[in-house]
Design an enzyme around this catalytic site. Structure first.
Site, PDB file in Angstrom:
ATOM      1  N   THR A  78     -34.799   1.720 -22.003  1.00  0.00           N
ATOM      2  CA  THR A  78     -33.641   2.304 -22.669  1.00  0.00           C
ATOM      3  C   THR A  78     -33.008   1.295 -23.617  1.00  0.00           C
ATOM      4  O   THR A  78     -33.566   0.214 -23.852  1.00  0.00           O
ATOM      5  CB  THR A  78     -32.670   2.896 -21.607  1.00  0.00           C
ATOM      6  OG1 THR A  78     -31.644   3.602 -22.274  1.00  0.00           O
ATOM      7  CG2 THR A  78     -32.051   1.829 -20.722  1.00  0.00           C
TER       8      THR A  78
ATOM      9  N   LYS B   1     -36.104  -0.089 -26.845  1.00  0.00           N
ATOM     10  CA  LYS B   1     -37.179   0.878 -27.120  1.00  0.00           C
ATOM     11  C   LYS B   1     -38.079   0.440 -28.273  1.00  0.00           C
ATOM     12  O   LYS B   1     -39.261   0.762 -28.290  1.00  0.00           O
ATOM     13  CB  LYS B   1     -36.580   2.261 -27.434  1.00  0.00           C
ATOM     14  CG  LYS B   1     -35.940   2.927 -26.228  1.00  0.00           C
ATOM     15  CD  LYS B   1     -35.460   4.321 -26.578  1.00  0.00           C
ATOM     16  CE  LYS B   1     -34.638   4.932 -25.462  1.00  0.00           C
ATOM     17  NZ  LYS B   1     -34.184   6.289 -25.770  1.00  0.00           N
TER      18      LYS B   1
ATOM     19  N   ASP C 214     -38.469  11.437 -24.959  1.00  0.00           N
ATOM     20  CA  ASP C 214     -37.114  11.926 -25.275  1.00  0.00           C
ATOM     21  C   ASP C 214     -37.163  13.293 -25.969  1.00  0.00           C
ATOM     22  O   ASP C 214     -36.389  14.201 -25.638  1.00  0.00           O
ATOM     23  CB  ASP C 214     -36.378  10.938 -26.180  1.00  0.00           C
ATOM     24  CG  ASP C 214     -35.856   9.732 -25.415  1.00  0.00           C
ATOM     25  OD1 ASP C 214     -35.650   9.841 -24.199  1.00  0.00           O
ATOM     26  OD2 ASP C 214     -35.654   8.677 -26.050  1.00  0.00           O
TER      27      ASP C 214
ATOM     28  N   GLY D 165     -26.786  12.600 -37.074  1.00  0.00           N
ATOM     29  CA  GLY D 165     -27.167  11.233 -36.727  1.00  0.00           C
ATOM     30  C   GLY D 165     -28.544  10.928 -37.273  1.00  0.00           C
ATOM     31  O   GLY D 165     -29.330  11.850 -37.564  1.00  0.00           O
ATOM     32  N   ALA D 166     -28.821   9.649 -37.428  1.00  0.00           N
ATOM     33  CA  ALA D 166     -30.134   9.253 -37.948  1.00  0.00           C
ATOM     34  C   ALA D 166     -30.579   7.948 -37.294  1.00  0.00           C
ATOM     35  O   ALA D 166     -31.247   7.123 -37.905  1.00  0.00           O
ATOM     36  CB  ALA D 166     -30.073   9.109 -39.468  1.00  0.00           C
TER      37      ALA D 166
ATOM     38  N   GLY E 146     -32.071   6.020 -33.458  1.00  0.00           N
ATOM     39  CA  GLY E 146     -33.292   6.102 -32.670  1.00  0.00           C
ATOM     40  C   GLY E 146     -33.469   7.433 -31.970  1.00  0.00           C
ATOM     41  O   GLY E 146     -34.580   7.963 -31.903  1.00  0.00           O
TER      42      GLY E 146
ATOM     43  N   ASN F   9     -26.043  12.451 -41.673  1.00  0.00           N
ATOM     44  CA  ASN F   9     -25.598  11.188 -41.085  1.00  0.00           C
ATOM     45  C   ASN F   9     -24.453  10.606 -41.884  1.00  0.00           C
ATOM     46  O   ASN F   9     -24.288  10.874 -43.069  1.00  0.00           O
ATOM     47  CB  ASN F   9     -26.771  10.195 -41.070  1.00  0.00           C
ATOM     48  CG  ASN F   9     -26.502   9.011 -40.166  1.00  0.00           C
ATOM     49  OD1 ASN F   9     -25.988   9.177 -39.058  1.00  0.00           O
ATOM     50  ND2 ASN F   9     -26.832   7.816 -40.625  1.00  0.00           N
TER      51      ASN F   9
ATOM     52  N   THR G 103     -24.114   7.453 -42.662  1.00  0.00           N
ATOM     53  CA  THR G 103     -24.723   6.559 -43.652  1.00  0.00           C
ATOM     54  C   THR G 103     -25.882   7.301 -44.319  1.00  0.00           C
ATOM     55  O   THR G 103     -26.906   7.571 -43.667  1.00  0.00           O
ATOM     56  CB  THR G 103     -25.227   5.269 -42.969  1.00  0.00           C
ATOM     57  OG1 THR G 103     -24.151   4.721 -42.214  1.00  0.00           O
ATOM     58  CG2 THR G 103     -25.729   4.255 -43.978  1.00  0.00           C
TER      59      THR G 103
ATOM     60  N   MET H 231     -26.457  15.301 -27.265  1.00  0.00           N
ATOM     61  CA  MET H 231     -27.393  14.494 -26.473  1.00  0.00           C
ATOM     62  C   MET H 231     -26.648  13.655 -25.435  1.00  0.00           C
ATOM     63  O   MET H 231     -27.213  13.245 -24.439  1.00  0.00           O
ATOM     64  CB  MET H 231     -28.208  13.577 -27.381  1.00  0.00           C
ATOM     65  CG  MET H 231     -29.220  14.306 -28.246  1.00  0.00           C
ATOM     66  SD  MET H 231     -30.391  13.109 -28.907  1.00  0.00           S
ATOM     67  CE  MET H 231     -30.933  13.960 -30.370  1.00  0.00           C
TER      68      MET H 231
ATOM     69  N   TYR I 137     -23.994  13.131 -22.374  1.00  0.00           N
ATOM     70  CA  TYR I 137     -23.547  14.012 -21.287  1.00  0.00           C
ATOM     71  C   TYR I 137     -22.291  13.434 -20.661  1.00  0.00           C
ATOM     72  O   TYR I 137     -22.028  12.238 -20.751  1.00  0.00           O
ATOM     73  CB  TYR I 137     -24.655  14.206 -20.240  1.00  0.00           C
ATOM     74  CG  TYR I 137     -25.181  12.918 -19.678  1.00  0.00           C
ATOM     75  CD1 TYR I 137     -26.282  12.305 -20.247  1.00  0.00           C
ATOM     76  CD2 TYR I 137     -24.579  12.309 -18.591  1.00  0.00           C
ATOM     77  CE1 TYR I 137     -26.767  11.108 -19.755  1.00  0.00           C
ATOM     78  CE2 TYR I 137     -25.058  11.119 -18.077  1.00  0.00           C
ATOM     79  CZ  TYR I 137     -26.161  10.528 -18.673  1.00  0.00           C
ATOM     80  OH  TYR I 137     -26.621   9.332 -18.187  1.00  0.00           O
TER      81      TYR I 137
HETATM   82  P1  NDP Z   1     -28.263   4.585 -32.542  1.00  0.00           P
HETATM   83  O1  NDP Z   1     -27.310   3.430 -32.403  1.00  0.00           O
HETATM   84  O2  NDP Z   1     -29.675   4.325 -32.899  1.00  0.00           O
HETATM   85  O3  NDP Z   1     -27.681   5.586 -33.667  1.00  0.00           O
HETATM   86  C1  NDP Z   1     -26.330   5.975 -33.641  1.00  0.00           C
HETATM   87  C2  NDP Z   1     -26.093   7.091 -34.642  1.00  0.00           C
HETATM   88  O4  NDP Z   1     -24.762   7.559 -34.455  1.00  0.00           O
HETATM   89  C3  NDP Z   1     -26.208   6.665 -36.109  1.00  0.00           C
HETATM   90  O5  NDP Z   1     -26.725   7.727 -36.858  1.00  0.00           O
HETATM   91  C4  NDP Z   1     -24.735   6.387 -36.480  1.00  0.00           C
HETATM   92  O6  NDP Z   1     -24.453   6.592 -37.856  1.00  0.00           O
HETATM   93  C5  NDP Z   1     -24.051   7.477 -35.697  1.00  0.00           C
HETATM   94  N1  NDP Z   1     -22.651   7.192 -35.381  1.00  0.00           N
HETATM   95  C6  NDP Z   1     -22.167   6.282 -34.509  1.00  0.00           C
HETATM   96  N2  NDP Z   1     -20.824   6.355 -34.452  1.00  0.00           N
HETATM   97  C7  NDP Z   1     -20.455   7.330 -35.322  1.00  0.00           C
HETATM   98  C8  NDP Z   1     -19.187   7.871 -35.711  1.00  0.00           C
HETATM   99  N3  NDP Z   1     -18.051   7.431 -35.190  1.00  0.00           N
HETATM  100  N4  NDP Z   1     -19.181   8.862 -36.621  1.00  0.00           N
HETATM  101  C9  NDP Z   1     -20.331   9.318 -37.157  1.00  0.00           C
HETATM  102  N5  NDP Z   1     -21.552   8.854 -36.830  1.00  0.00           N
HETATM  103  C10 NDP Z   1     -21.604   7.870 -35.919  1.00  0.00           C
HETATM  104  O7  NDP Z   1     -28.107   5.395 -31.173  1.00  0.00           O
HETATM  105  P2  NDP Z   1     -29.214   6.361 -30.505  1.00  0.00           P
HETATM  106  O8  NDP Z   1     -29.805   7.153 -31.596  1.00  0.00           O
HETATM  107  O9  NDP Z   1     -30.077   5.575 -29.620  1.00  0.00           O
HETATM  108  O10 NDP Z   1     -28.310   7.282 -29.535  1.00  0.00           O
HETATM  109  C11 NDP Z   1     -27.449   8.294 -30.052  1.00  0.00           C
HETATM  110  C12 NDP Z   1     -26.876   9.141 -28.913  1.00  0.00           C
HETATM  111  O11 NDP Z   1     -27.895   9.859 -28.227  1.00  0.00           O
HETATM  112  C13 NDP Z   1     -26.129   8.344 -27.838  1.00  0.00           C
HETATM  113  O12 NDP Z   1     -24.946   9.054 -27.496  1.00  0.00           O
HETATM  114  C14 NDP Z   1     -27.087   8.347 -26.658  1.00  0.00           C
HETATM  115  O13 NDP Z   1     -26.391   8.247 -25.428  1.00  0.00           O
HETATM  116  C15 NDP Z   1     -27.739   9.709 -26.824  1.00  0.00           C
HETATM  117  N6  NDP Z   1     -29.067   9.798 -26.182  1.00  0.00           N
HETATM  118  C16 NDP Z   1     -29.226  10.654 -25.120  1.00  0.00           C
HETATM  119  C17 NDP Z   1     -30.437  10.789 -24.488  1.00  0.00           C
HETATM  120  C18 NDP Z   1     -30.574  11.728 -23.316  1.00  0.00           C
HETATM  121  O14 NDP Z   1     -31.612  11.697 -22.619  1.00  0.00           O
HETATM  122  N7  NDP Z   1     -29.620  12.613 -23.077  1.00  0.00           N
HETATM  123  C19 NDP Z   1     -31.623  10.024 -24.908  1.00  0.00           C
HETATM  124  C20 NDP Z   1     -31.369   9.159 -26.050  1.00  0.00           C
HETATM  125  C21 NDP Z   1     -30.126   9.057 -26.634  1.00  0.00           C
HETATM  126  P3  NDP Z   1     -24.639   5.415 -38.934  1.00  0.00           P
HETATM  127  O15 NDP Z   1     -26.091   5.412 -39.287  1.00  0.00           O
HETATM  128  O16 NDP Z   1     -23.760   5.825 -40.043  1.00  0.00           O
HETATM  129  O17 NDP Z   1     -24.203   4.134 -38.261  1.00  0.00           O
END
Ligand code: NDP
Length: 270
Positions: free
Chosen positions: A61, A65, A102, A126-127, A129, A150, A152, A210, A212
Site C-alpha cells: 500500500t 506501490k 485495485d 483525481g489523477a 495512483g 483533476n 492539476t 474510493m 471509506y
Molecule cells: P495520490 O496521492 O496518488 O493522488 C491524490 C489525488 O487526489 C490527486 O489527483 C490529487 O490532485 C487529488 N487531490 C488531493 N487533495 C485534493 C483536494 N483537496 N482537492 C482536489 N483534489 C485533490 O493518491 P491515490 O491515488 O493513491 O489515492 C486516492 C484515494 O483513493 C485515497 O483517498 C485512497 O484512500 C483511496 N484508495 C482507496 C482504495 C480502496 O481499496 N478503497 C484503494 C486505493 C486508493 P492533484 O494531482 O491536483 O494533486
C-alpha cells in the site's frame, strides 16, 4: 509452519487487511499468518526478512506501490497498465510477480451494487495512483465514455493520453451529466469538498468514493445533495481487491458479502 502473508506500507498500523484476510482464511477453513509490516527504508529491504521467513504473498500500500512495480521480475497486464503493484506473489529464488487488484476490486463492487459500466458515461475525479490503477479495468467494461478530471490539469492530460480518454478540470464539468461518478482524489481524507458543479450528479445512477468511513464522506454528501441515485464508499473496493489478492495466492475465491458485512459493522463500532 503456517502460510505467511503481509501488507507492506508506511503508515501501516491502521491497515484493515489483516482482519479481512483472517475472514477469508476462516471461509477457506485454513489458518494463515497475515502481518502488518512497516516499510521504513526501501520495500526491497523490507521484503528480504519476509521472504527469508517463508513469506509467499504480500499486499503493498501507500507509498510503496510504485517501488513494488519496479522490483518485480514478472508483472501482470493489469499491473503494467496501472504502473503500480498492490499484490506480490512469490516466485522461486526470492523473486516476485506483481499484480494490481485495485481496479477489479472497484469494478466488482460497482457490479455488486447493481450498476453496469457497459455503455455508461463515467467520470473519474483525481489523477493519482488510484485512478490510474482502475482505468484499465473500467475501460474493459466498455463504458460509452470516460472523463478524468483533476485539480492539476497536466496529470489528467497524462492519464487521458495513456488510456485514450477525455481530460478536464473540475470547472469544465459544468453542464455535463454522468451515469457514474467515482471519487479517486484524497480530498475526502482531508475532510474537504471538491469544487464540483452540483448538476453533474443529476443523472448519476451511482456516486462512488474510493475512500471509506463510518459516515458519509464529504464527496458522498455532495453527491446526495446533487441528486445521485445511489451512493457508496470504498469499503467494498477494499474487500474486493483483497479477495482478488487472496485468490491469486491461494486459488480460493472468498465470498465477499459476509466479509463486507463484518467489516462494515467493525467500522461502525471502531
Ligand atoms: P495520490 O496521492 O496518488 O493522488 C491524490 C489525488 O487526489 C490527486 O489527483 C490529487 O490532485 C487529488 N487531490 C488531493 N487533495 C485534493 C483536494 N483537496 N482537492 C482536489 N483534489 C485533490 O493518491 P491515490 O491515488 O493513491 O489515492 C486516492 C484515494 O483513493 C485515497 O483517498 C485512497 O484512500 C483511496 N484508495 C482507496 C482504495 C480502496 O481499496 N478503497 C484503494 C486505493 C486508493 P492533484 O494531482 O491536483 O494533486
Amino acid at each position: 509452519m503456517l502460510p505467511l502473508y503481509a501488507v507492506f506500507g508506511h503508515p501501516i498500523a491502521h491497515s484493515r487487511s489483516p482482519d479481512i484476510h483472517a475472514l477469508f482464511a476462516a471461509q477457506e477453513g485454513v489458518a494463515v499468518r497475515y502481518e502488518r509490516r512497516l516499510v521504513e527504508g526501501s520495500l526491497h529491504d523490507a521484503l528480504l526478512p519476509f521472504a527469508a521467513a517463508g513469506g509467499s504473498g504480500a499486499n503493498v500500500t501507500v507509498p510503496c506501490k510504485e517501488e513494488a512495480f519496479h522490483l518485480c521480475a514478472e508483472r501482470s497486464v493489469r499491473a503494467e497498465q496501472a504502473g503500480a503493484v498492490n499484490t506480490l506473489i512469490r516466485l522461486p529464488e526470492n523473486a516476485w510477480r506483481g499484480d494490481n487488484t485495485d481496479g477489479i476490486g472497484l469494478v466488482n463492487d460497482i457490479t455488486r451494487l447493481g450498476v453496469s459500466l457497459r455503455g455508461a458515461k463515467v467520470l473519474l475525479l483525481g489523477a493519482g495512483g488510484a485512478v490510474r490503477g482502475v482505468l484499465g479495468p473500467i475501460l474493459a467494461e466498455n463504458p460509452a465514455a470516460v472523463t478524468v478530471a483533476n485539480r492539476t490539469a497536466a496529470k489528467a492530460h497524462t492519464l487521458a493520453a495513456l488510456f485514450d480518454v477525455q481530460a478536464a478540470l473540475f470547472s469544465e464539468l459544468a453542464g455535463t451529466r454522468f451515469d457514474v461518478v467515482i471519487n479517486g482524489t484524497s480530498a475526502s481524507l482531508a475532510g474537504e469538498n471538491l469544487p464540483l458543479p452540483s448538476n453533474i450528479f443529476e443523472q448519476a445512477k451511482l456516486a462512488y468514493d474510493m475512500m471509506y468511513a463510518p459516515q458519509d464522506t464529504p464527496f458522498l454528501r455532495q453527491a446526495r445533495g446533487g441528486g445521485a441515485q445511489h451512493c457508496a464508499d470504498g469499503l467494498g473496493m477494499l474487500v474486493g481487491q483483497a479477495a482478488a489478492s487472496y485468490a491469486l495466492w491461494r486459488g480460493f475465491e472468498p465470498e465477499l458479502e459476509p466479509v463486507l458485512h463484518t467489516m462494515r459493522e467493525r467500522l461502525r463500532h471502531a
